[in-house]
Write a protein that holds these residues in place. Structure first.
Motif, PDB file in Angstrom:
ATOM      1  N   UNK A   9       0.969  -0.970  -0.051  1.00 26.63           N
ATOM      2  CA  UNK A   9       0.227   0.041   0.040  1.00 26.63           C
ATOM      3  C   UNK A   9       0.912   1.309   0.245  1.00 26.63           C
ATOM      4  N   UNK A  10       2.040   1.330   0.866  1.00 27.91           N
ATOM      5  CA  UNK A  10       2.891   2.341   0.937  1.00 27.91           C
ATOM      6  C   UNK A  10       3.685   2.701  -0.515  1.00 27.91           C
ATOM      7  N   UNK A  11       3.969   1.447  -1.262  1.00 30.09           N
ATOM      8  CA  UNK A  11       4.514   1.758  -2.266  1.00 30.09           C
ATOM      9  C   UNK A  11       3.656   1.933  -3.522  1.00 30.09           C
ATOM     10  N   UNK A  12       2.525   1.467  -3.653  1.00 28.90           N
ATOM     11  CA  UNK A  12       1.446   2.209  -4.504  1.00 28.90           C
ATOM     12  C   UNK A  12       1.263   3.621  -4.384  1.00 28.90           C
TER      13      UNK A  12
ATOM     14  N   UNK B  83       2.148   6.677  -7.201  1.00 31.73           N
ATOM     15  CA  UNK B  83       1.238   7.768  -7.431  1.00 31.73           C
ATOM     16  C   UNK B  83       1.909   9.075  -7.202  1.00 31.73           C
ATOM     17  N   UNK B  84       2.667   9.236  -6.320  1.00 30.70           N
ATOM     18  CA  UNK B  84       3.080  10.706  -5.927  1.00 30.70           C
ATOM     19  C   UNK B  84       4.016  10.960  -6.826  1.00 30.70           C
ATOM     20  N   UNK B  85       4.946  10.018  -7.413  1.00 29.50           N
ATOM     21  CA  UNK B  85       6.081  10.258  -8.233  1.00 29.50           C
ATOM     22  C   UNK B  85       5.643  10.080  -9.699  1.00 29.50           C
ATOM     23  N   UNK B  86       4.535   9.607 -10.037  1.00 28.30           N
ATOM     24  CA  UNK B  86       4.164   9.495 -11.593  1.00 28.30           C
ATOM     25  C   UNK B  86       3.764  10.998 -12.162  1.00 28.30           C
ATOM     26  N   UNK B  87       4.406  11.173 -13.307  1.00 26.73           N
ATOM     27  CA  UNK B  87       4.090  12.567 -14.012  1.00 26.73           C
ATOM     28  C   UNK B  87       2.844  12.900 -13.931  1.00 26.73           C
ATOM     29  N   UNK B  88       2.529  14.052 -13.881  1.00 26.65           N
ATOM     30  CA  UNK B  88       1.151  14.681 -13.880  1.00 26.65           C
ATOM     31  C   UNK B  88       0.757  14.865 -15.605  1.00 26.65           C
ATOM     32  N   UNK B  89      -0.435  14.809 -15.845  1.00 26.36           N
ATOM     33  CA  UNK B  89      -0.683  15.048 -17.280  1.00 26.36           C
ATOM     34  C   UNK B  89      -0.657  16.444 -17.548  1.00 26.36           C
ATOM     35  N   UNK B  90       0.020  16.880 -18.792  1.00 27.99           N
ATOM     36  CA  UNK B  90      -0.077  18.287 -19.205  1.00 27.99           C
ATOM     37  C   UNK B  90      -0.441  18.406 -20.661  1.00 27.99           C
ATOM     38  N   UNK B  91      -0.168  19.499 -21.189  1.00 27.06           N
ATOM     39  CA  UNK B  91      -0.275  19.746 -22.701  1.00 27.06           C
ATOM     40  C   UNK B  91       0.585  19.152 -23.483  1.00 27.06           C
TER      41      UNK B  91
END
Length: 331
Positions: free
Chosen positions: A302-305, A309-317
């Motif tokens: 759970x902590x790894x998930x 999620x925190x380190x995943x790149x945010x969607x942008x233009x």
């Protein structure tokens, strides 16, 4: 205020000592109801005070030793009329044995929750087998010096003494350690299973220890069931019930114990109680350790998930790599 806290602390300490003394004496008198005499020495197949003493030390620490000493003194004094130096040596040995077991367990980092296999093994080999060498040796030597035991029968008395004290630790101490974690149970489907288990262990214990068909092995499936489903809180009380029923049948020469000599009964009781206690203690600890590992693994996942999620790149233009280009550029 400071004096009030100090007085309250002393009152609690005195109450703890008196409680341990009373528990030691009462359990000792209860154990003596099934006493046997081996070459002039009074021994029992199961000596509950050793288990109570070690549990008290694990609960309150070494400062509780006066309660153990007083309990041993009152219990030994109640056995005979005259209090001799040999009896004083027995009191000393019964006090030092749980202290030695406690020191050995502290040395190896023992945890009283018994949620690891190493804790169960330490309680067996250090708390019971090694620690109780002190009381067995001191008591047997004192009786030998007091001419209560023939020199040729010394090791027989020593082995009987050691077995009774070791069984007290193996059977009684786990039950008392479990009581610390007892909480008000929830009314769910496990209540029905627990009730069925309680009935099954009593029936299996009675049949196996009183039937002339020698069905001692019948108790082990019930002990395994208790350990797998309820861990130590289920298997430790079951082991205690089976041991008590076996001792009652053995001292009365009933069932599989009929027609045997006193020494053969003592050996059979020691082997049976040791096997039952080891199965309940070690298997319960193994199951608890595996469950703890599973919970820790699930928590780590759970902590790894969450970290992913925190380190995943945010969607942008979208990138300008495939744009139409600056104004005026050929299309």
């Amino acid at each position: 205020m400071i004096r009030s806290k100090e007085a309250r602390r002393r009152a609690v300490y005195v109450a703890q000592i008196l409680g341990v003394t009373g528990a030691y004496y009462l359990s000792g008198r209860l154990g003596l109801t099934r006493q046997v005499v081996v070459d002039g020495a009074v021994v029992t197949p199961l000596w509950p005070p050793t288990g109570i003493s070690l549990a008290a030390l694990l609960y309150f620490g070494a400062r509780i030793w006066p309660g153990i000493a007083l309990g041993a003194l009152f219990t030994v004094s109640a056995i005979g009329d005259a209090f001799t130096w040999s009896r004083m040596g027995i009191v000393l040995g019964n006090t030092l044995a749980p202290l030695a077991a406690y020191a050995l367990l502290r040395k190896v980092g023992f945890r009283s929750e018994l949620a690891r296999l190493r804790d169960g093994a330490c309680l067996v080999f250090l708390g019971a087998f090694a620690g109780m060498l002190v009381s067995a040796t001191a008591g047997s030597v004192m009786l030998l010096l007091d001419d209560k035991v023939p020199s040729g029968r010394f090791w027989l008395v020593w082995a009987s003494w050691w077995a009774g004290d070791a069984m007290g630790v193996l059977v009684v101490t786990p039950v008392l350690l479990v009581l610390r974690r007892v909480r008000r149970p929830r009314l769910d489907e496990r209540w029905a299973e627990a009730c069925v288990l309680a009935v099954a262990v009593v029936l299996a214990g009675l049949i196996s220890t009183r039937s002339s068909l020698s069905m001692i092995y019948l108790v082990f499936p019930v002990i395994i069931w208790a350990a797998l489903r309820f861990q130590l809180p289920g298997s430790a009380p079951c082991a205690l019930v089976v041991s008590v029923l076996a001792i009652m049948a053995g001292t009365d020469s009933l069932g599989p114990f009929a027609g045997h000599t006193l020494m053969e009964i003592m050996i059979n009781l020691t082997v049976l109680n040791a096997c039952v206690a080891l199965t309940a203690l070690l298997l319960g600890a193994i199951v608890a350790e595996h469950q703890n590992i599973r919970r820790e693994t699930e928590h780590a996942v759970v902590e790894l998930e969450a970290l992913v999620e925190q380190l995943a790149p945010l969607p942008g233009p979208p990138s300008g790599r495939y744009d139409d280009g600056p104004p005026g550029a050929p299309r």
